[in-house]
Scaffold this motif. Structure first.
Motif, short mmCIF file in Angstrom:
data_model
loop_
_atom_site.label_atom_id
_atom_site.label_comp_id
_atom_site.label_asym_id
_atom_site.label_seq_id
_atom_site.Cartn_x
_atom_site.Cartn_y
_atom_site.Cartn_z
N SER A 180 -39.64 51.48 28.70
CA SER A 180 -40.17 51.39 30.04
C SER A 180 -41.49 51.33 30.36
O SER A 180 -41.88 50.53 31.33
CB SER A 180 -39.60 52.65 30.89
OG SER A 180 -39.76 52.30 32.32
N HIS A 181 -42.25 51.93 29.63
CA HIS A 181 -43.69 51.98 29.81
C HIS A 181 -44.19 50.63 29.27
O HIS A 181 -45.14 49.94 30.24
CB HIS A 181 -44.42 53.03 28.92
CG HIS A 181 -46.09 52.86 28.94
ND1 HIS A 181 -46.66 52.32 28.06
CD2 HIS A 181 -46.76 53.22 30.24
CE1 HIS A 181 -47.72 52.15 28.35
NE2 HIS A 181 -48.03 52.77 29.90
N GLY A 212 -43.18 47.99 31.98
CA GLY A 212 -44.19 48.23 33.06
C GLY A 212 -45.68 47.46 32.74
O GLY A 212 -46.19 46.87 33.71
N SER A 256 -47.25 44.29 35.00
CA SER A 256 -48.65 44.46 35.34
C SER A 256 -49.59 43.40 35.21
O SER A 256 -50.29 42.82 35.61
CB SER A 256 -49.14 45.74 35.20
OG SER A 256 -49.77 45.94 33.69
N LYS A 298 -34.75 48.56 35.14
CA LYS A 298 -34.82 49.06 36.79
C LYS A 298 -34.22 50.55 36.92
O LYS A 298 -35.01 51.21 37.52
CB LYS A 298 -34.09 48.22 37.56
CG LYS A 298 -34.63 46.70 37.81
CD LYS A 298 -33.98 45.90 38.55
CE LYS A 298 -34.76 44.44 38.85
NZ LYS A 298 -33.91 43.58 39.48
N ARG A 345 -36.85 53.33 35.67
CA ARG A 345 -37.89 53.67 36.63
C ARG A 345 -37.54 54.40 37.68
O ARG A 345 -38.46 55.06 38.46
CB ARG A 345 -38.79 52.17 37.21
CG ARG A 345 -39.25 51.57 36.00
CD ARG A 345 -39.95 50.37 36.40
NE ARG A 345 -41.07 50.40 37.48
CZ ARG A 345 -42.28 50.85 37.24
NH1 ARG A 345 -42.68 50.57 35.79
NH2 ARG A 345 -43.34 51.06 38.11
N SER A 375 -45.03 58.26 38.97
CA SER A 375 -45.68 57.22 39.67
C SER A 375 -46.25 58.05 40.69
O SER A 375 -47.48 57.57 41.14
CB SER A 375 -44.49 56.64 40.39
OG SER A 375 -43.58 55.62 39.50
#
Length: 200
Positions: free
Chosen positions: A158-159, A162, A166, A181, A184, A193
């Motif tokens: 997941s990191h 993301g 970005s 999704k 997160r 977050s």
């Protein structure tokens, strides 16, 4: 009590997420890479560093593995077949996804301008996309990347997703996109977050 040294908009996010999942007490010291404090604890100058009662631990994957093993969560038991599968997925994510993102970063702003090769960034994007396709196949119909248990492999995936987003890397659609999704939306990730937003 643990202390996470490193800005939450870096690989330190992985460690903070794990600590939030484990509901462990910690403090955050949002130091930049190669700062004096970081260099004193890690000769590479890289973040994150985890300060523990026994001393400092460096490298985000080493830290995640330490926390998972020490607290008996976010992992399958050491020595089990499930753990071997988990480690295989974890190593693939680091070797293919994380490496592609770091390659892109190095040729975007990390390396001196005279050493950057713009075309390498296209290679990084292609490698990232190919790795995501492979990971979708590896996951198959399992609930998480290493079976029915949420593990550090899912945090890493997941990191990286993301991080890629970005940088405008394309993420997979379909079932894999829905899975990314859903990661997160985990309560612990949403808390991370909020923490990151305070330091943006």
């Amino acid at each position: 009590m643990y202390t996470v040294i490193g800005h939450p908009m870096s690989r330190a996010l992985r460690v903070i997420w794990a600590l939030e999942e484990l509901r462990l007490a910690y403090t955050l010291d949002p130091q930049p890479p190669r700062g004096e404090k970081v260099a004193a604890l890690n000769g590479t100058g890289k973040i994150p560093v985890l300060q523990t009662p026994e001393g400092a631990i460096t490298d985000s994957v080493a830290i995640l593995t330490y926390l998972a093993d020490k607290h008996g969560a976010l992992t399958h038991p050491a020595g089990s077949q499930a753990r071997a599968v988990q480690d295989g997925v974890t190593n693939y994510i680091v070797a293919e996804l994380d490496a592609a993102l770091w390659l892109y970063a190095k040729h975007s702003f990390v390396l001196p301008a005279e050493l950057r090769v713009t075309a390498v960034k296209d290679v990084a994007r292609a490698e990232f996309a190919q790795a995501m396709d492979t990971l979708a196949q590896m996951k198959g119909d399992q609930r998480f990347m290493a079976g029915d248990t949420f593990t550090i492999a899912d945090i890493l995936l997941s990191h990286c997703a993301g991080w890629g987003l970005s940088r405008k890397f394309a993420l997979p659609g379909g079932a894999m996109g829905d899975f990314l999704k859903s990661l997160r939306k985990r309560p612990a990730r949403e808390r991370v977050s909020a923490i990151a937003a305070k330091h943006s």
